[in-house]
Motif scaffolding. Structure first.
Motif, PDB file in Angstrom:
ATOM      1  N   PHE A 125      -0.217  -7.091   9.559  1.00  0.00           N
ATOM      2  CA  PHE A 125      -0.373  -5.984  10.624  1.00  0.00           C
ATOM      3  C   PHE A 125      -0.245  -4.920  10.061  1.00  0.00           C
ATOM      4  O   PHE A 125      -0.966  -3.842  10.420  1.00  0.00           O
ATOM      5  CB  PHE A 125       0.760  -6.283  11.674  1.00  0.00           C
ATOM      6  N   ALA A 126       0.597  -4.575   9.080  1.00  0.00           N
ATOM      7  CA  ALA A 126       0.820  -3.345   8.350  1.00  0.00           C
ATOM      8  C   ALA A 126      -0.604  -2.832   7.663  1.00  0.00           C
ATOM      9  O   ALA A 126      -0.882  -1.737   7.719  1.00  0.00           O
ATOM     10  CB  ALA A 126       1.997  -3.234   7.433  1.00  0.00           C
ATOM     11  N   VAL A 127      -1.063  -3.778   6.910  1.00  0.00           N
ATOM     12  CA  VAL A 127      -2.511  -3.716   6.487  1.00  0.00           C
ATOM     13  C   VAL A 127      -3.314  -3.299   7.528  1.00  0.00           C
ATOM     14  O   VAL A 127      -4.071  -2.228   7.109  1.00  0.00           O
ATOM     15  CB  VAL A 127      -2.941  -4.923   5.624  1.00  0.00           C
ATOM     16  N   ARG A 128      -3.562  -3.869   8.425  1.00  0.00           N
ATOM     17  CA  ARG A 128      -4.560  -3.751   9.640  1.00  0.00           C
ATOM     18  C   ARG A 128      -4.565  -2.246   9.976  1.00  0.00           C
ATOM     19  O   ARG A 128      -5.365  -1.702  10.116  1.00  0.00           O
ATOM     20  CB  ARG A 128      -4.217  -4.595  10.727  1.00  0.00           C
ATOM     21  N   GLU A 129      -3.067  -1.738  10.340  1.00  0.00           N
ATOM     22  CA  GLU A 129      -3.058  -0.585  10.763  1.00  0.00           C
ATOM     23  C   GLU A 129      -3.258   0.644   9.763  1.00  0.00           C
ATOM     24  O   GLU A 129      -4.054   1.491  10.064  1.00  0.00           O
ATOM     25  CB  GLU A 129      -1.326  -0.601  11.487  1.00  0.00           C
ATOM     26  N   ALA A 130      -2.957   0.304   8.634  1.00  0.00           N
ATOM     27  CA  ALA A 130      -3.243   1.163   7.452  1.00  0.00           C
ATOM     28  C   ALA A 130      -4.725   1.209   7.327  1.00  0.00           C
ATOM     29  O   ALA A 130      -4.927   2.664   7.223  1.00  0.00           O
ATOM     30  CB  ALA A 130      -2.447   0.643   6.227  1.00  0.00           C
ATOM     31  N   MET A 131      -5.544   0.098   7.288  1.00  0.00           N
ATOM     32  CA  MET A 131      -6.937   0.360   7.341  1.00  0.00           C
ATOM     33  C   MET A 131      -7.600   1.286   8.450  1.00  0.00           C
ATOM     34  O   MET A 131      -8.615   2.024   8.319  1.00  0.00           O
ATOM     35  CB  MET A 131      -7.489  -0.959   7.121  1.00  0.00           C
ATOM     36  N   ALA A 132      -7.215   0.745   9.738  1.00  0.00           N
ATOM     37  CA  ALA A 132      -7.553   1.534  10.893  1.00  0.00           C
ATOM     38  C   ALA A 132      -7.264   3.068  10.865  1.00  0.00           C
ATOM     39  O   ALA A 132      -8.279   4.041  11.070  1.00  0.00           O
ATOM     40  CB  ALA A 132      -6.924   0.855  11.958  1.00  0.00           C
ATOM     41  N   THR A 149      -6.835   4.678   7.887  1.00  0.00           N
ATOM     42  CA  THR A 149      -7.821   5.406   6.901  1.00  0.00           C
ATOM     43  C   THR A 149      -9.105   5.559   7.617  1.00  0.00           C
ATOM     44  O   THR A 149      -9.638   6.569   7.165  1.00  0.00           O
ATOM     45  CB  THR A 149      -7.825   4.287   5.637  1.00  0.00           C
ATOM     46  N   LEU A 150      -9.611   4.537   8.259  1.00  0.00           N
ATOM     47  CA  LEU A 150     -10.758   4.873   8.731  1.00  0.00           C
ATOM     48  C   LEU A 150     -11.037   5.838   9.805  1.00  0.00           C
ATOM     49  O   LEU A 150     -11.941   6.809   9.730  1.00  0.00           O
ATOM     50  CB  LEU A 150     -11.521   3.600   9.561  1.00  0.00           C
ATOM     51  N   GLU A 151     -10.022   5.922  10.627  1.00  0.00           N
ATOM     52  CA  GLU A 151      -9.831   6.951  11.600  1.00  0.00           C
ATOM     53  C   GLU A 151      -9.645   8.505  11.168  1.00  0.00           C
ATOM     54  O   GLU A 151      -9.999   9.318  11.766  1.00  0.00           O
ATOM     55  CB  GLU A 151      -8.873   6.581  12.917  1.00  0.00           C
ATOM     56  N   SER A 152      -8.947   8.403  10.279  1.00  0.00           N
ATOM     57  CA  SER A 152      -8.451   9.874   9.456  1.00  0.00           C
ATOM     58  C   SER A 152      -9.505  10.300   8.465  1.00  0.00           C
ATOM     59  O   SER A 152      -9.250  11.475   7.858  1.00  0.00           O
ATOM     60  CB  SER A 152      -7.061   9.853   8.995  1.00  0.00           C
ATOM     61  N   GLY A 153     -10.415   9.344   8.315  1.00  0.00           N
ATOM     62  CA  GLY A 153     -11.428  10.049   7.207  1.00  0.00           C
ATOM     63  C   GLY A 153     -11.089   9.603   6.101  1.00  0.00           C
ATOM     64  O   GLY A 153     -11.568  10.239   4.978  1.00  0.00           O
ATOM     65  N   GLY A 154     -10.099   8.675   5.726  1.00  0.00           N
ATOM     66  CA  GLY A 154      -9.695   8.276   4.368  1.00  0.00           C
ATOM     67  C   GLY A 154      -8.515   9.174   3.892  1.00  0.00           C
ATOM     68  O   GLY A 154      -8.423  10.254   4.581  1.00  0.00           O
ATOM     69  N   PRO A 155      -7.942   8.538   2.681  1.00  0.00           N
ATOM     70  CA  PRO A 155      -6.833   9.241   2.051  1.00  0.00           C
ATOM     71  C   PRO A 155      -7.395  10.707   1.363  1.00  0.00           C
ATOM     72  O   PRO A 155      -8.551  10.662   0.953  1.00  0.00           O
ATOM     73  CB  PRO A 155      -6.272   8.528   1.069  1.00  0.00           C
ATOM     74  N   ASP A 156      -6.547  11.397   1.193  1.00  0.00           N
ATOM     75  CA  ASP A 156      -6.869  13.051   0.572  1.00  0.00           C
ATOM     76  C   ASP A 156      -7.132  12.836  -0.657  1.00  0.00           C
ATOM     77  O   ASP A 156      -6.555  12.001  -1.654  1.00  0.00           O
ATOM     78  CB  ASP A 156      -5.700  13.839   0.693  1.00  0.00           C
TER      79      ASP A 156
END
Length: 176
Positions: free
Chosen positions: A160-167, A169-176
């Motif tokens: 679940f933590a991985v799923r949320e992190a992936m979502a 990242t996609l929604e925010s445009g990726g890590p800085d």
């Protein structure tokens, strides 16, 4: 960067697979429904609320037996309110399931299968039904996974933590 209509989010893809598995069977003896109460931390991570069981004081998630006239995700939300004092948005599709052995009042063991429904917490009440019977604490997903006894629940929390992190990242445009 937003998600395009052509690519389902990580949440949607994971939910579609779980929905198919759940639709193939109905509740059986030993079937329970649980909430995985969580709150986003703002950086793609999530905190998970664990509570202690009443008898053994192990770290667990809120769960309970089927309720007549209630859908499984509704039961999970009710259990979260009664056992942990939290309310929020519960997903209608389970994240997955885990198995554990419950000791009945007569001492007999019962194998239980628990379907887990993520619940994004929006409110933590000051008082609730089982407040004096349990302790609740927020943990990082990694800490929560280490504290629960059931290996399959540990895996669900981490997935679940991985799923949320992936979502995120996609929604925010990726890590800085």
């Amino acid at each position: 960067m937003g998600l395009s209509a052509r690519h389902p989010s990580a949440r949607e893809s994971f939910a579609d697979e779980s929905a198919t598995a759940v639709a193939l069977r109905s509740p059986e003896p030993g079937q329970q429904y649980a909430a995985l109460p969580y709150r986003p931390t703002g950086d793609g991570d999530v905190d998970v609320l664990l509570i202690t069981s009443r008898e053994t004081r192990r770290w667990v998630i809120p769960k309970g037996w089927p309720m007549k006239g209630r859908k499984p995700h509704q039961v999970a939300a009710i259990e979260a309110r009664q056992e942990a004092g939290v309310t929020g948005k519960v997903e209608k599709t389970p994240l997955g399931e885990y198995v554990y052995v419950k000791r009945l009042k007569n001492g007999a063991p019962l194998d239980c299968t628990v379907q887990v429904y993520p619940l994004r917490v929006v409110r933590q009440r000051q008082t609730w039904r089982e407040k004096g019977q349990r302790t609740g604490h927020w943990f990082s997903a990694e800490e929560a996974a280490e504290l629960v006894d059931e290996p399959s629940l540990r895996g669900l929390i981490l997935a679940f933590a991985v799923r949320e992190a992936m979502a995120w990242t996609l929604e925010s445009g990726g890590p800085d």
